[in-house]
Design a protein around this motif. Structure first.
Motif, PDB file in Angstrom:
ATOM      1  N   GLY A 132      -3.498  -7.319  32.551  1.00  0.00           N
ATOM      2  CA  GLY A 132      -4.269  -8.078  33.548  1.00  0.00           C
ATOM      3  C   GLY A 132      -3.959  -9.567  33.542  1.00  0.00           C
ATOM      4  N   LEU A 133      -4.947 -10.351  33.889  1.00  0.00           N
ATOM      5  CA  LEU A 133      -4.754 -11.798  34.055  1.00  0.00           C
ATOM      6  C   LEU A 133      -4.352 -12.499  32.767  1.00  0.00           C
ATOM      7  CD1 LEU A 133      -7.672 -12.956  36.376  1.00  0.00           C
ATOM      8  CD2 LEU A 133      -5.256 -12.672  36.929  1.00  0.00           C
ATOM      9  N   ALA A 134      -4.724 -11.918  31.640  1.00  0.00           N
ATOM     10  CA  ALA A 134      -4.400 -12.572  30.365  1.00  0.00           C
ATOM     11  C   ALA A 134      -2.885 -12.743  30.202  1.00  0.00           C
ATOM     12  CB  ALA A 134      -4.991 -11.785  29.200  1.00  0.00           C
TER      13      ALA A 134
ATOM     14  N   GLY B 114     -16.223  -8.471  29.997  1.00  0.00           N
ATOM     15  CA  GLY B 114     -15.256  -9.423  30.554  1.00  0.00           C
ATOM     16  C   GLY B 114     -15.732 -10.002  31.877  1.00  0.00           C
ATOM     17  N   GLU B 115     -14.760 -10.305  32.714  1.00  0.00           N
ATOM     18  CA  GLU B 115     -15.086 -10.976  33.980  1.00  0.00           C
ATOM     19  C   GLU B 115     -15.959 -10.092  34.874  1.00  0.00           C
ATOM     20  OE1 GLU B 115     -11.692 -13.133  35.451  1.00  0.00           O
ATOM     21  OE2 GLU B 115     -12.687 -13.520  37.366  1.00  0.00           O
ATOM     22  N   ALA B 116     -15.853  -8.774  34.738  1.00  0.00           N
ATOM     23  CA  ALA B 116     -16.697  -7.866  35.540  1.00  0.00           C
ATOM     24  C   ALA B 116     -18.174  -8.133  35.266  1.00  0.00           C
ATOM     25  CB  ALA B 116     -16.350  -6.413  35.238  1.00  0.00           C
TER      26      ALA B 116
ATOM     27  N   ILE C 132      -8.219   3.668  32.100  1.00  0.00           N
ATOM     28  CA  ILE C 132      -7.452   3.755  33.352  1.00  0.00           C
ATOM     29  C   ILE C 132      -7.276   2.356  33.934  1.00  0.00           C
ATOM     30  CG2 ILE C 132      -8.249   6.111  33.855  1.00  0.00           C
ATOM     31  CD1 ILE C 132      -9.988   4.917  36.060  1.00  0.00           C
ATOM     32  N   ASP C 133      -6.079   2.126  34.448  1.00  0.00           N
ATOM     33  CA  ASP C 133      -5.803   0.820  35.043  1.00  0.00           C
ATOM     34  C   ASP C 133      -5.047   1.021  36.350  1.00  0.00           C
ATOM     35  OD1 ASP C 133      -5.853  -2.055  35.016  1.00  0.00           O
ATOM     36  OD2 ASP C 133      -3.705  -1.970  34.656  1.00  0.00           O
ATOM     37  N   ARG C 134      -5.451   0.270  37.343  1.00  0.00           N
ATOM     38  CA  ARG C 134      -4.831   0.424  38.666  1.00  0.00           C
ATOM     39  C   ARG C 134      -3.405  -0.118  38.698  1.00  0.00           C
ATOM     40  NH1 ARG C 134      -6.948  -1.896  44.461  1.00  0.00           N
ATOM     41  NH2 ARG C 134      -5.169  -1.074  45.597  1.00  0.00           N
TER      42      ARG C 134
ATOM     43  N   GLY D 130      -4.344 -19.722  27.738  1.00  0.00           N
ATOM     44  CA  GLY D 130      -4.765 -19.474  26.353  1.00  0.00           C
ATOM     45  C   GLY D 130      -5.691 -20.547  25.815  1.00  0.00           C
ATOM     46  N   GLY D 131      -6.354 -21.265  26.722  1.00  0.00           N
ATOM     47  CA  GLY D 131      -7.328 -22.271  26.274  1.00  0.00           C
ATOM     48  C   GLY D 131      -8.660 -21.606  25.985  1.00  0.00           C
ATOM     49  N   MET D 132      -9.286 -21.978  24.873  1.00  0.00           N
ATOM     50  CA  MET D 132     -10.573 -21.364  24.522  1.00  0.00           C
ATOM     51  C   MET D 132     -11.554 -22.423  24.035  1.00  0.00           C
ATOM     52  SD  MET D 132      -9.711 -17.865  22.531  1.00  0.00           S
ATOM     53  CE  MET D 132      -8.351 -16.804  23.020  1.00  0.00           C
TER      54      MET D 132
ATOM     55  N   PHE E 250     -13.346 -18.070  29.175  1.00  0.00           N
ATOM     56  CA  PHE E 250     -13.078 -16.809  29.877  1.00  0.00           C
ATOM     57  C   PHE E 250     -12.392 -15.780  28.981  1.00  0.00           C
ATOM     58  CE2 PHE E 250     -12.834 -20.491  32.749  1.00  0.00           C
ATOM     59  CZ  PHE E 250     -14.056 -20.316  33.354  1.00  0.00           C
ATOM     60  N   LEU E 251     -11.222 -16.132  28.456  1.00  0.00           N
ATOM     61  CA  LEU E 251     -10.564 -15.191  27.532  1.00  0.00           C
ATOM     62  C   LEU E 251     -11.499 -14.916  26.361  1.00  0.00           C
ATOM     63  CD1 LEU E 251      -7.001 -16.776  27.442  1.00  0.00           C
ATOM     64  CD2 LEU E 251      -7.581 -14.542  28.390  1.00  0.00           C
ATOM     65  N   SER E 252     -12.092 -15.989  25.848  1.00  0.00           N
ATOM     66  CA  SER E 252     -13.001 -15.853  24.708  1.00  0.00           C
ATOM     67  C   SER E 252     -14.236 -15.045  25.106  1.00  0.00           C
ATOM     68  CB  SER E 252     -13.408 -17.239  24.208  1.00  0.00           C
ATOM     69  OG  SER E 252     -13.701 -18.077  25.307  1.00  0.00           O
TER      70      SER E 252
HETATM   71  C1  LIG Z   1      -2.842 -18.477  35.517  1.00  0.00           C
HETATM   72  C2  LIG Z   1      -4.127 -18.201  34.779  1.00  0.00           C
HETATM   73  C3  LIG Z   1      -4.456 -18.993  33.705  1.00  0.00           C
HETATM   74  C4  LIG Z   1      -5.640 -18.754  32.984  1.00  0.00           C
HETATM   75  N1  LIG Z   1      -5.894 -19.508  31.882  1.00  0.00           N
HETATM   76  C5  LIG Z   1      -7.010 -19.275  31.172  1.00  0.00           C
HETATM   77  C6  LIG Z   1      -7.279 -20.030  29.999  1.00  0.00           C
HETATM   78  O1  LIG Z   1      -6.507 -20.896  29.590  1.00  0.00           O
HETATM   79  N2  LIG Z   1      -8.440 -19.775  29.336  1.00  0.00           N
HETATM   80  C7  LIG Z   1      -9.335 -18.825  29.725  1.00  0.00           C
HETATM   81  O2  LIG Z   1     -10.365 -18.649  29.083  1.00  0.00           O
HETATM   82  N3  LIG Z   1      -9.070 -18.071  30.830  1.00  0.00           N
HETATM   83  C8  LIG Z   1      -7.944 -18.275  31.533  1.00  0.00           C
HETATM   84  N4  LIG Z   1      -7.684 -17.500  32.648  1.00  0.00           N
HETATM   85  C9  LIG Z   1      -8.673 -16.480  33.057  1.00  0.00           C
HETATM   86  C10 LIG Z   1      -8.562 -15.223  32.210  1.00  0.00           C
HETATM   87  O3  LIG Z   1      -7.209 -14.881  32.051  1.00  0.00           O
HETATM   88  C11 LIG Z   1      -9.333 -14.072  32.871  1.00  0.00           C
HETATM   89  O4  LIG Z   1     -10.643 -14.481  33.185  1.00  0.00           O
HETATM   90  C12 LIG Z   1      -9.393 -12.864  31.956  1.00  0.00           C
HETATM   91  O5  LIG Z   1      -8.093 -12.514  31.512  1.00  0.00           O
HETATM   92  C13 LIG Z   1     -10.056 -11.692  32.689  1.00  0.00           C
HETATM   93  O6  LIG Z   1      -9.887 -10.524  31.916  1.00  0.00           O
HETATM   94  P1  LIG Z   1     -10.556  -9.143  32.357  1.00  0.00           P
HETATM   95  O7  LIG Z   1     -10.037  -8.130  31.416  1.00  0.00           O
HETATM   96  O8  LIG Z   1     -12.014  -9.296  32.474  1.00  0.00           O
HETATM   97  O9  LIG Z   1     -10.039  -8.876  33.847  1.00  0.00           O
HETATM   98  P2  LIG Z   1      -8.556  -8.780  34.464  1.00  0.00           P
HETATM   99  O10 LIG Z   1      -7.567  -9.441  33.629  1.00  0.00           O
HETATM  100  O11 LIG Z   1      -8.706  -9.196  35.884  1.00  0.00           O
HETATM  101  O12 LIG Z   1      -8.232  -7.241  34.404  1.00  0.00           O
HETATM  102  C14 LIG Z   1      -8.856  -6.323  35.227  1.00  0.00           C
HETATM  103  C15 LIG Z   1      -8.023  -5.063  35.252  1.00  0.00           C
HETATM  104  O13 LIG Z   1      -8.749  -4.078  35.986  1.00  0.00           O
HETATM  105  C16 LIG Z   1      -7.858  -3.362  36.790  1.00  0.00           C
HETATM  106  N5  LIG Z   1      -8.624  -2.834  37.927  1.00  0.00           N
HETATM  107  C17 LIG Z   1      -9.265  -3.528  38.900  1.00  0.00           C
HETATM  108  N6  LIG Z   1      -9.856  -2.688  39.743  1.00  0.00           N
HETATM  109  C18 LIG Z   1      -9.594  -1.443  39.295  1.00  0.00           C
HETATM  110  C19 LIG Z   1      -9.948  -0.137  39.740  1.00  0.00           C
HETATM  111  N7  LIG Z   1     -10.678   0.040  40.837  1.00  0.00           N
HETATM  112  N8  LIG Z   1      -9.505   0.928  39.029  1.00  0.00           N
HETATM  113  C20 LIG Z   1      -8.765   0.769  37.922  1.00  0.00           C
HETATM  114  N9  LIG Z   1      -8.400  -0.448  37.450  1.00  0.00           N
HETATM  115  C21 LIG Z   1      -8.820  -1.532  38.128  1.00  0.00           C
HETATM  116  C22 LIG Z   1      -6.778  -4.329  37.184  1.00  0.00           C
HETATM  117  O14 LIG Z   1      -5.585  -3.632  37.444  1.00  0.00           O
HETATM  118  C23 LIG Z   1      -6.680  -5.228  35.946  1.00  0.00           C
HETATM  119  O15 LIG Z   1      -5.667  -4.802  35.082  1.00  0.00           O
HETATM  120  C24 LIG Z   1      -6.522 -17.713  33.385  1.00  0.00           C
HETATM  121  C25 LIG Z   1      -6.192 -16.922  34.484  1.00  0.00           C
HETATM  122  C26 LIG Z   1      -5.009 -17.154  35.175  1.00  0.00           C
HETATM  123  C27 LIG Z   1      -4.662 -16.269  36.343  1.00  0.00           C
END
Ligand SMILES: Cc1cc2nc3c(=O)[nH]c(=O)nc-3n(C[C@H](O)[C@H](O)[C@H](O)COP(=O)(O)OP(=O)(O)OC[C@H]3O[C@@H](n4cnc5c(N)ncnc54)[C@H](O)[C@@H]3O)c2cc1C
Length: 529
Positions: free
Chosen positions: A40-42, A491-493, A30-32, A47-49, A511-513
């Protein structure tokens, strides 16, 4: 009841879902967010790793090893002896990122650019001893689109349900075990419940909420500036972190954040205070609202991002004063949106813009952003800076004197060594990748390099380095470090592993990695169980 509920459709949630489907399990994701913003943020990421022991490093004879990377990691992040799980994940990262991230990403048909960059070299605390920042051709966007295609066409697709615009509100706990979540379908307004054997939190960090950033503001820092731009996911507000905490889950290191010092309001904002993070130019003057130098340390990017953030946080906003030639050569904007040459694999154009200067990007920013000001004289520039701020804090004569003083030092090689900014520029230029993107001691007042530019910058939030504490199987832990049955975080959580794998500072590109690694390791542990 499904085997697995994945909450969050960012890269961490998507990778977890793919791996669980590969193992034959059923998944409800499920995604909000909307279907268009699945990923999401990806979708926006550069895309740096940070990767260790890759063929690209070998090609450039970069002497890296998991041992060296771990030393750098722990020192730079200031991980303490009590940071058991962050350290365990850091060890796992440096040891396994080559196979679990690099090889895996390449197995998807993705490629890394042939150069390896040297970022976060450290300032008072040494950072990366060697270059390890690898950039994906196609950026994070191509990676996550690739993964979404795999997910939606998975051979076990009959075991997958993806629900967009579904917001999880709280975890459900039965007989001491987490067994799913309840929430609201934000399209219809109806409430829903998903029951699952395993619930995996992949909701991103907390830095998508400026209020959360303020609440967890680092101790001993200057007070948070009145305006903080939001450079993270607007739904990354920590809603599910806090529901987990109510059920005894341990949240750690939330005061550790990876924010940036040089944000501007996004000219095409998607949400309130949406910001763009500039990779700041090195050859300009970085000034306070009164036109004074910011901070005691040299404000040069590429060394210690956290320290830059601490320095700019003393001010409501800061300025960079430079000229067109410097900006064209040195400015970059993090993310897929402003790097079309990398997104579209246009190698020749990319090289051309790197070698000759990216006038296209400067023109775009000058025309789209109110924060980019151009002028032919320092007096005109100062007037326009005061016009933008609505304050008369920039004194034209003082600004002129500053520019002239900086240029005078540049023209006298005997003074270079004593000037920390110039020393750093020279140090950076010793590395080929940085030499291409850093001017060779460019004077600001040089008429041939004009017009002059001023850029107004704000503090911008980005990543949470803390989060839900997890063990090496991705299982959430409670405050007594016991496993919370049925609950996982990726992930970031999960603070990219263990509730804060990076400590106070990331080596950058972890982060992505980190999302891929935690997602794959957690799915593997679930499948093994
Ligand atoms: C412009 C930018 C450039 C970046 N460049 C890099 C980079 O070069 N290298 C690198 O390593 N990292 C980079 N990052 C960081 C990286 O993209 C993120 O840390 C990573 O994508 C986080 O992924 P995630 O899946 O943990 O969380 P997110 O991508 O934040 O996804 C979380 C998802 O959870 C959903 N969600 C949240 N709360 C709820 C809820 N209550 N119910 C249901 N769904 C919910 C959201 O809708 C979202 O889709 C960058 C970020 C940005 C914004």
């Amino acid at each position: 009841m499904t085997n697995n509920l994945v909450i969050g459709g960012g890269i961490a949630g998507i990778v977890t879902a793919i791996e669980l489907l590969d193992g034959g399990q059923s998944v409800v994701l499920i995604d909000r967010d909307s279907r268009e913003r699945f990923g999401g943020l990806a979708l926006w990421a550069f895309g740096g790793m940070a990767l260790v022991g890759t063929p690209e490093q070998k090609k450039y004879r970069i002497p890296d090893s998991p041992e060296l990377a771990l030393e750098d990691w722990i020192r730079f992040g200031e991980l303490g002896p009590d940071d058991h799980w962050p350290r365990a994940w850091a060890e796992c990262y440096v040891r396994d990122c080559r196979v679990w991230v690099y090889d895996w990403v390449k197995s998807l048909g993705m490629k890394f650019m042939p150069a390896v960059n040297w970022v976060e070299r450290g300032s008072a605390i040494k950072g990366n001893s060697v270059a390890r920042y690898h950039l994906l051709w196609g950026t994070g966007k191509e990676l996550v689109m690739n993964l979404i295609t795999r997910l939606m066409n998975h051979p076990n697709g009959d075991r997958l349900t993806v629900l967009h615009e579904h917001r999880a509100i709280g975890l459900i706990v039965r007989d001491g075990k987490v067994s799913g979540c309840d929430g609201v379908d934000e399209a219809s307004g109806r409430s829903f419940v998903v029951e699952a054997e395993n619930t995996i939190v992949a909701t991103g960090g907390i830095n998508g909420s400026v209020e959360q950033v303020r609440r967890h503001w680092p101790q001993h820092w200057p007070e948070a500036p009145a305006r903080i731009l939001n450079g993270a996911h607007p739904y990354a507000s920590g809603e599910i972190h806090h529901s987990a905490a109510e059920h005894g889950v341990r949240l750690t290191h939330l005061q550790n954040m990876w924010n940036y010092a040089a944000g501007i309001p996004h000219p095409q904002a998607d949400f309130d205070d949406h910001g763009l993070s500039l990779i700041p130019c090195k050859s300009g003057l970085w000034l306070s609202p009164d036109g004074e130098a910011v901070g005691a340390a040299p404000m040069v990017t590429g060394y210690d991002t956290r320290e830059l953030c601490r320095q700019v946080a003393e001010h409501p906003y800061t300025w960079q004063v430079l000229n067109w030639k410097i900006v064209a050569r040195e400015l970059a904007i993090s993310g897929s949106e402003h790097n079309p040459r990398i997104v579209n694999h246009q190698l020749i154009r990319f090289l051309f813009e790197t070698l000759t200067g990216n006038d296209r990007l400067v023109r775009q920013m000058v025309s789209e952003s109110t924060e980019f000001i151009t002028a032919n004289t320092v007096e005109e520039l100062a007037g326009k800076m005061n016009g933008l701020s609505g304050e008369k804090r920039i004194d034209a004569a003082r600004l002129k004197a500053r520019v002239e003083e900086y240029d005078a030092v540049l023209s006298d090689s005997r003074r270079w060594e004593k000037d920390p900014q110039i020393s750093r520029i020279q140090h950076l230029r010793e590395w080929r990748g940085d030499a291409l993107r850093t001017c060779n001691l460019q004077a600001i007042g040089d008429r041939k390099a004009g017009p002059l530019l001023a850029i107004r910058l704000h503090f911008i939030s980005r990543k949470s380095l803390g989060g839900i504490q997890t063990d090496l199987q991705g299982r959430a832990l409670d405050t007594a470090e016991q496993v919370v049955p049925g609950l996982y975080a990726v992930g970031e959580a999960a603070g990219f592993g263990g509730g804060g794998i990076s400590g106070k500072r990331s080596l950058e590109g972890t982060f992505l990695s980190g999302c891929i690694l935690t997602a794959r390791k957690t799915a593997a542990a679930i499948l093994q169980e």
